[in-house]
Design a protein around this motif. Sequence first.
Motif, PDB file in Angstrom:
ATOM      1  N   LYS A  17      30.612  25.286-147.176  1.00 40.52           N
ATOM      2  CA  LYS A  17      31.251  23.982-147.366  1.00 40.52           C
ATOM      3  C   LYS A  17      30.212  22.874-147.312  1.00 40.52           C
ATOM      4  O   LYS A  17      29.425  22.794-146.369  1.00 40.52           O
ATOM      5  N   LYS A  21      31.574  15.874-147.874  1.00 43.82           N
ATOM      6  CA  LYS A  21      32.098  15.934-149.231  1.00 43.82           C
ATOM      7  C   LYS A  21      32.055  14.522-149.800  1.00 43.82           C
ATOM      8  O   LYS A  21      32.583  13.582-149.195  1.00 43.82           O
ATOM      9  N   ASP A  44      43.620  17.474-146.228  1.00 43.25           N
ATOM     10  CA  ASP A  44      43.190  18.868-146.314  1.00 43.25           C
ATOM     11  C   ASP A  44      41.686  18.966-146.555  1.00 43.25           C
ATOM     12  O   ASP A  44      41.006  19.830-145.987  1.00 43.25           O
ATOM     13  N   ARG A  48      38.688  20.805-144.232  1.00 41.50           N
ATOM     14  CA  ARG A  48      37.789  21.844-144.750  1.00 41.50           C
ATOM     15  C   ARG A  48      36.317  21.463-144.611  1.00 41.50           C
ATOM     16  O   ARG A  48      35.487  22.304-144.288  1.00 41.50           O
ATOM     17  N   HIS A  49      36.010  20.202-144.853  1.00 44.67           N
ATOM     18  CA  HIS A  49      34.600  19.791-144.926  1.00 44.67           C
ATOM     19  C   HIS A  49      34.114  19.019-143.693  1.00 44.67           C
ATOM     20  O   HIS A  49      32.907  18.931-143.473  1.00 44.67           O
TER      21      HIS A  49
END
Length: 312
Positions: A17, A21, A44, A48-49
């Motif tokens: 990852k 981001k 979300d 995740r990141h």
Amino acid sequence: MGFVEGKIVEEKVFKGKVFPKTLLPCNRCDLIEMVRGEREQLTDLLLRHGAILFRGFGVSSAEEFSRVVEAFEWDDMPYMGAAIRAKVVNRIFTANDSPLDQLIYFHHEMSLFKEFPSKIFFFCLEPSPEGSQTSILPSYIVVEKMEELMAEFVAKLAQVGLTFRLRTVNDADSGDIVKGKTWKELLKTNDKVEAEKRALESIACDAMEFHSDGSADFIFGPLDPIKELGGKRVWFKPMLGYTGNEKDVHISFGDGSPFPPKATEAYKKISVENSVDLSWQKGDVLLVDNLMNQHARQPGKQPRTILVSLCK
């Protein structure tokens, strides 16, 4: 998702990852409207990141930044802590106002309090001409690397915990933006009995000690600095002072035995090697998961204006 995926030179990849981001504008560049339309997807993505950088959206004022924060519809988290900050508008504050030539070391925001924010927004109104990067660091990586390099040390921490003391400034230094707040300013009372009551209620300390010069020690522990959050083990409680200088805190194992210097050096080395030092551009908005990641401020030069907002 209507955003365009971007890339910055500072980013790193952890477990496949990218961190952080980076999202850029597409045909539309109204960040507020885009957040409102894709709030769930962005949430979300953050999970995740661990961090999202919104770059190129032309956010140009504290008021506009406030509307970006409000578009996520997360509850506001009032700031508590020793750092000197000024309210700018609504739920927006200045970042730590200490001089820019000083390092502010890695930490989770308000991790020493019983309540702490889950998310932090940063906004660059004016980037520094030199240095002053905001550094972000995945805390679960710190745990993994410390277990690799200092397995016996981490095992002992799990058994006996750590104890540390944080000393407030004395009365003579009241109002000094470099040194922070006195216990009276932090706890909003001059009464020692009431101060200790408030400290035990709001700060995750176990005791207070008062000194004749008007300073006081907050005593924490024994405790395990590693906490399980979001299914990951993170190094949530600080092991160093906010300047990264061991002299800022007195720290030991919970049984009173001293910390090995090599453990502190390993912790510093891991933090530096695995952090992302974000060089700000005007208008950047950085969203950080405070449960998973630590942040820091590198030394630099004025002028620089970074604003923040905390969310529950």
